[in-house]
Scaffold this motif. Structure first.
Motif, mmCIF file in Angstrom:
data_model
loop_
_atom_site.group_PDB
_atom_site.id
_atom_site.type_symbol
_atom_site.label_atom_id
_atom_site.label_comp_id
_atom_site.label_asym_id
_atom_site.label_seq_id
_atom_site.Cartn_x
_atom_site.Cartn_y
_atom_site.Cartn_z
ATOM 1 N N ALA A 39 0.835 -1.119 0.063
ATOM 2 C CA ALA A 39 -0.114 -0.030 0.200
ATOM 3 C C ALA A 39 0.947 1.355 -0.050
ATOM 4 O O ALA A 39 2.059 1.244 0.405
ATOM 5 C CB ALA A 39 -0.819 0.051 1.385
ATOM 6 N N GLY B 240 -2.037 -2.238 -3.607
ATOM 7 C CA GLY B 240 -3.196 -2.138 -3.056
ATOM 8 C C GLY B 240 -3.823 -0.925 -2.842
ATOM 9 O O GLY B 240 -4.732 -0.908 -2.335
ATOM 10 N N ASP C 126 -2.797 3.530 1.455
ATOM 11 C CA ASP C 126 -2.782 2.953 2.954
ATOM 12 C C ASP C 126 -4.093 3.518 3.549
ATOM 13 O O ASP C 126 -3.982 4.354 4.405
ATOM 14 C CB ASP C 126 -1.623 3.209 3.810
ATOM 15 N N LYS D 205 -5.041 2.379 6.456
ATOM 16 C CA LYS D 205 -4.807 2.573 7.864
ATOM 17 C C LYS D 205 -4.272 3.836 8.217
ATOM 18 O O LYS D 205 -4.431 4.456 9.266
ATOM 19 C CB LYS D 205 -3.875 1.630 8.236
ATOM 20 N N PHE E 40 -5.807 6.864 6.745
ATOM 21 C CA PHE E 40 -6.891 7.657 6.700
ATOM 22 C C PHE E 40 -7.322 8.245 7.863
ATOM 23 O O PHE E 40 -7.794 9.285 8.147
ATOM 24 C CB PHE E 40 -8.206 6.923 5.713
ATOM 25 N N LEU F 68 -4.822 -1.661 -7.623
ATOM 26 C CA LEU F 68 -6.237 -1.091 -7.054
ATOM 27 C C LEU F 68 -6.052 0.166 -6.570
ATOM 28 O O LEU F 68 -4.976 0.593 -5.810
ATOM 29 C CB LEU F 68 -6.768 -2.201 -6.022
ATOM 30 N N LEU G 294 -15.162 2.408 -0.697
ATOM 31 C CA LEU G 294 -14.488 2.976 0.770
ATOM 32 C C LEU G 294 -15.215 4.337 1.028
ATOM 33 O O LEU G 294 -14.652 4.985 1.821
ATOM 34 C CB LEU G 294 -13.265 3.056 0.612
ATOM 35 N N PRO H 214 -11.443 7.832 -7.007
ATOM 36 C CA PRO H 214 -10.191 7.953 -7.328
ATOM 37 C C PRO H 214 -9.623 9.323 -7.198
ATOM 38 O O PRO H 214 -9.821 10.030 -8.318
ATOM 39 C CB PRO H 214 -10.139 7.315 -8.886
ATOM 40 N N GLY H 215 -9.052 9.554 -6.152
ATOM 41 C CA GLY H 215 -8.505 11.016 -5.925
ATOM 42 C C GLY H 215 -7.019 11.206 -6.256
ATOM 43 O O GLY H 215 -6.602 12.131 -5.782
ATOM 44 N N HIS I 77 -13.196 -5.093 -9.895
ATOM 45 C CA HIS I 77 -11.901 -5.421 -10.439
ATOM 46 C C HIS I 77 -11.982 -5.837 -11.870
ATOM 47 O O HIS I 77 -12.939 -6.925 -12.027
ATOM 48 C CB HIS I 77 -11.233 -6.532 -9.483
ATOM 49 N N MET J 179 -13.390 14.954 -3.832
ATOM 50 C CA MET J 179 -12.550 13.927 -2.760
ATOM 51 C C MET J 179 -12.451 14.523 -1.345
ATOM 52 O O MET J 179 -13.113 13.989 -0.349
ATOM 53 C CB MET J 179 -11.453 13.500 -3.455
ATOM 54 N N PHE K 52 -14.403 -2.080 6.145
ATOM 55 C CA PHE K 52 -13.317 -2.761 5.424
ATOM 56 C C PHE K 52 -12.695 -3.612 6.346
ATOM 57 O O PHE K 52 -12.267 -4.893 6.316
ATOM 58 C CB PHE K 52 -12.306 -1.774 4.758
ATOM 59 N N PHE K 53 -12.167 -2.815 7.413
ATOM 60 C CA PHE K 53 -11.411 -3.623 8.451
ATOM 61 C C PHE K 53 -12.518 -4.624 9.212
ATOM 62 O O PHE K 53 -11.793 -5.624 9.632
ATOM 63 C CB PHE K 53 -10.729 -2.670 9.373
ATOM 64 N N ARG L 261 -10.670 -13.304 12.186
ATOM 65 C CA ARG L 261 -9.973 -13.337 13.366
ATOM 66 C C ARG L 261 -10.607 -13.751 14.609
ATOM 67 O O ARG L 261 -10.475 -13.197 15.722
ATOM 68 C CB ARG L 261 -8.858 -12.195 13.851
#
Ligand SMILES: C[C@H](O)[C@H](C)C(=O)SCCNC(=O)CCNC(=O)[C@H](O)C(C)(C)COP(=O)([O-])OP(=O)([O-])OC[C@H]1O[C@@H](n2cnc3c(N)ncnc32)[C@H](O)[C@@H]1OP(=O)([O-])[O-]
Length: 719
Positions: free
Chosen positions: A23, A59, A62, A64, A66, A98, A126, A130-131, A156, A255, A271-272, A279
């Motif tokens: 990422a 990918g 990132d 994470k 944001f 992506l 998300l 696409p920014g 995709h 955006m 997403f997360f 898990r």
């Protein structure tokens, strides 16, 4: 992080290095900027190749990062610098490219992809667009219609489809980096002006205005209140109507609006959350990474009704050999036909051969004796299910996992019918079972981590999002649905109409309001369960339907409709009227309105004005409150489990994150205060009484949802 190597003498190779998906974190961006400058400054270097470590190109941004303060070199100028470079830059795309990863490749002058690679701009999933120039470069490269499709759906595409679009210049089955290096050497002296996509005109079909109108209408219809898909259309429209720089300005504005929106935060949380449910853990301490599943090669399904047929198709489509058992000859013949049809249609859609040969049909339960795992999907009756589990335990090999597709009956009672209760779990599929993504894997007190791990892995292999939950009445999904349905009925008693309640819930984002959903699934399904629970019986003394059960308020409205054969779509009458049985277009029914007026008069109920807020708060907060009880009981390990269940199983709008994330967005203190308000007004409705855990979370300052598990642990340890 990125690595630089000089290869074949004249090619600068920049390798993105940030596992697992490379990422574009701040460190990776800094690496790209530094190494591009190095490659451009080295005279020996005639061309550059950008690739990703571990067979994955990139990918995207990132995700994470944001939530925090963005640092490091910004993406847009980084990609502009690559496009403006004086030496050709070739993207070697392996695995995936992506979002920002594809935008990076669109800044390069050439794109070589491995034949198994997938590319796309999934930002809309998300809550973004696409920014980094993607909304302006992609339409210029592949045309407006194709760009609109990719950007508004976020889908995709395969390398083959990308080549057809002209999105990549070449695909290869060989080592993509080597092919790209040779390609880069070949084009080293080629002029680059014609390879800078931002300079391309944005060619539009003659009816471009009509196209944008049609796409905007489709997007508004399917978005159910999500704002990102609409902004995506607006961004591509800017590419079609404005010069590149102005289009980029418009992309930046749109955006900025999306990035700080609650919807983007909800979708990124989700997403997360989707990854967190994999898990899994059990109150016993058993976990996903300490419990090894046992491989399943041969599966079996008992009972080929609607659910059994869907489960059989899902297993066969995923390549499992399946023994499908239906004891009734007529049902078996019907099932064979339906299953073959579903497999053929599915195979046609996916362009593969139907897996008809994967299924062996039988009428005798003996035929599943050597299955590794059996899923029971007979009629929702405990006595019948117990009998089936006794038979299975007798005929199956000792190591066979026995699973039930019950939607809420006690798994432990079924386990007690068998020789190996530790190998019994629930596998609760959602109708249609070969389509719906959700699978509740239900463990009882005797279920072994091995059984849970095996069912979770099987769920993943058949393309399901599997969530491990504890055994209780209704498990997680249906347990939370009960107070939601209850409140909807109470609102009718107090003056609302089914149309109004449904309109409010559909405006909130649900695909279908509670009453249209009940008509679709059939009012008689719940009625039979309530009858079995002795709930739907009239008051023994008055013979009248009663509105109080064990001191709790109860609404017999649904029972009264069923007594008149109003089961919903299947009978053409339910909470709505339909042209004929089976038709799906719900129309307000004047008969029902006068029936409600008479009902209120008979029970001395005075209708009051009910507004959007009251419908939303009573239906959703009572559901959320039950969610907190489920967390307190340890039936679900965390809020993510509940949110994933509700988005994938009950059409909770994904752009609102799920019931628990929504509660955090609204503010736990507000949810608590409103529940207290309604409980005061309705003390005979226990589902409105705020749950201890909710009070505890508010008392500890309403921590962010990511911190709830710690509070839950403390609360549970004090229980
Ligand atoms: C400017 C620009 O326009 C905008 C703003 C953007 O670019 S927005 C970003 C756009 N990019 C995306 O939307 C792609 C999102 N990722 C995926 O769709 C999938 O991940 C995958 C790439 C198809 C791999 O699927 P997988 O099934 O093989 O593994 P996984 O379990 O999903 O993922 C494996 C691990 O990687 C983590 N991960 C994946 N993509 C990530 C990303 N973009 N950022 C951070 N972490 C990511 C994921 O959380 C998991 O971590 P962990 O759980 O192991 O700790």
């Amino acid at each position: 992080m990125a690595q630089y190597t000089r290869v074949s003498g004249s090619v600068g190779l920049i390798t993105l290095q940030s596992p697992p998906v490379n990422a574009l974190s701040a460190a990776v961006r800094q690496g790209i900027v530094d190494l591009m400058q190095r490659a451009l400054s080295e005279p020996e270097v005639k061309s550059v190749v950008i690739c990703g470590q571990n067979g994955i190109f990139c990918g995207g941004a990132d995700i994470k990062e944001f939530g925090g303060q963005m640092s490091g070199p910004p993406l847009i100028p980084m990609i502009h610098a690559i496009e403006a470079a004086s030496k050709p830059v070739v993207a070697a795309i392996e695995g995936i490219a992506l979002g920002g990863g594809l935008e990076l490749a669109l800044g390069c002058h050439y794109r070589i992809a491995h034949s198994k690679a997938r590319v796309g701009l999934p930002e809309v999933t998300l809550g973004l667009l696409p920014g980094a120039g993607g909304s302006q470069r992609l339409p210029r490269l592949i045309g407006v219609p194709a760009a609109l499709d990719l950007i508004t759906t976020g889908r995709h595409v395969t390398a083959a489809e990308a080549l057809k679009f002209g999105l990549v210049d070449q695909i290869t089955d060989h080592n993509t980096v080597n092919v790209a290096v040779k390609f880069a050497q070949r084009v080293a002296d080629q002029p680059l002006d014609a390879r800078r996509i931002s300079t391309y005109p944005c060619l539009c079909p003659s009816d471009v205005a009509v196209l944008f109108e049609e796409v905007m209408q489709r997007v508004r219809r399917t978005a159910r209140g999500a704002i990102a898909p609409i902004a995506c259309v607006q961004a591509v429209r800017a590419a079609a109507t404005l010069p590149y720089n102005q289009g980029m300005e418009r992309e930046r504005e749109l955006m900025a609006t999306l990035f700080t929106s609650g919807q983007a935060r909800a979708l990124q949380y989700f997403f997360f959350a989707q990854r967190a449910v994999g898990r899994w853990s059990m109150p016993s301490g058993a976990r996903w990474d300490t419990s090894k599943p046992r491989p399943v090669h041969k599966a079996a399904v008992i009972g080929l009704g609607t659910m059994g047929r869907g489960i059989t198709v899902a297993l066969a489509q995923a390549g499992f050999s399946v023994v499908a058992v239906e004891t009734q000859e007529k049902q078996l013949m019907e099932a064979k036909q339906k299953i073959s049809g579903m497999l053929e249609r599915g195979a046609k859609r996916r362009g593969v051969a139907p897996a008809l040969d994967k299924i062996n049909y039988g009428r005798n339960i003996q035929s599943v004796a050597d299955a590794d795992l059996v899923i029971e999907a007979v009629f929702e009756d405990m006595a019948l299910k117990k009998k089936v589990f006794q038979q299975l335990s007798a005929v199956c090999k000792p190591s066979t996992f026995l699973c039930s597709n019950t939607s809420g009956l006690d798994i432990d009672q079924l386990a007690c019918q068998t020789r190996n209760p530790e190998l019994v779990v629930g596998m609760h599929f959602f109708a249609p079972a070969h389509v719906m993504k959700l699978l509740e894997v239900v463990y009882g007190p005797k279920s072994s981590p091995l059984a849970v791990a095996t069912a979770m892995q099987l769920g993943k292999k058949i393309g399901k999002v599997s969530v491990a939950v504890g055994n209780c009445r209704g498990f997680v999904g249906n347990r939370m649905l009960k107070p939601y349905l209850e409140q909807a009925l109470f609102l009718l008693e107090e003056g609302a109409t089914p149309e109004f309640v449904d309109q409010v819930l559909e405006e909130f984002g649900f695909a279908m309001g509670v009453f249209r959903m009940s008509d679709l699934s059939g009012l008689d399904v719940g009625w039979k369960v309530r009858m079995a629970d002795g709930l739907a019986m009239p008051d023994p003394t008055t013979g009248q339907p009663t509105r109080l059960r064990q001191g709790r308020r109860y609404s017999p409205l649904g029972d009264l409709l069923c007594e008149q054969g109003r089961f919903g779509q299947k009978t053409g009458r339910g909470w709505y009227q339909y042209d004929k049985p089976g038709s799906q277009v719900a129309k307000p029914d004047p008969w029902l309105h006068s029936f409600l007026d008479e009902y209120r008069a008979r029970h001395a109920l005075v209708a009051h004005r009910i507004d959007h807020q009251e419908v939303l708060e009573r239906c959703l907060y009572s559901m959320i409150n039950e969610g907190f009880r489920i967390l307190e009981d340890g039936i679900a390990a965390g809020p993510e489990d509940i949110d994933v269940i509700y988005v994938f199983g009950y059409s909770w709008p994904r752009h609102r994150g799920g019931p628990m994330f929504y509660a955090a967005t609204v503010g736990l203190n507000k949810v608590l205060e409103r529940l207290e308000h309604y409980y005061q007004a309705h003390p005979d409705v226990p589902s409105l009484q705020p749950c201890h855990l909710l009070r505890k979370l508010v008392a500890s300052g309403s921590p962010p949802i990511q911190k709830w598990r710690e509070v839950i642990k403390k609360v549970r340890s004090q229980l």
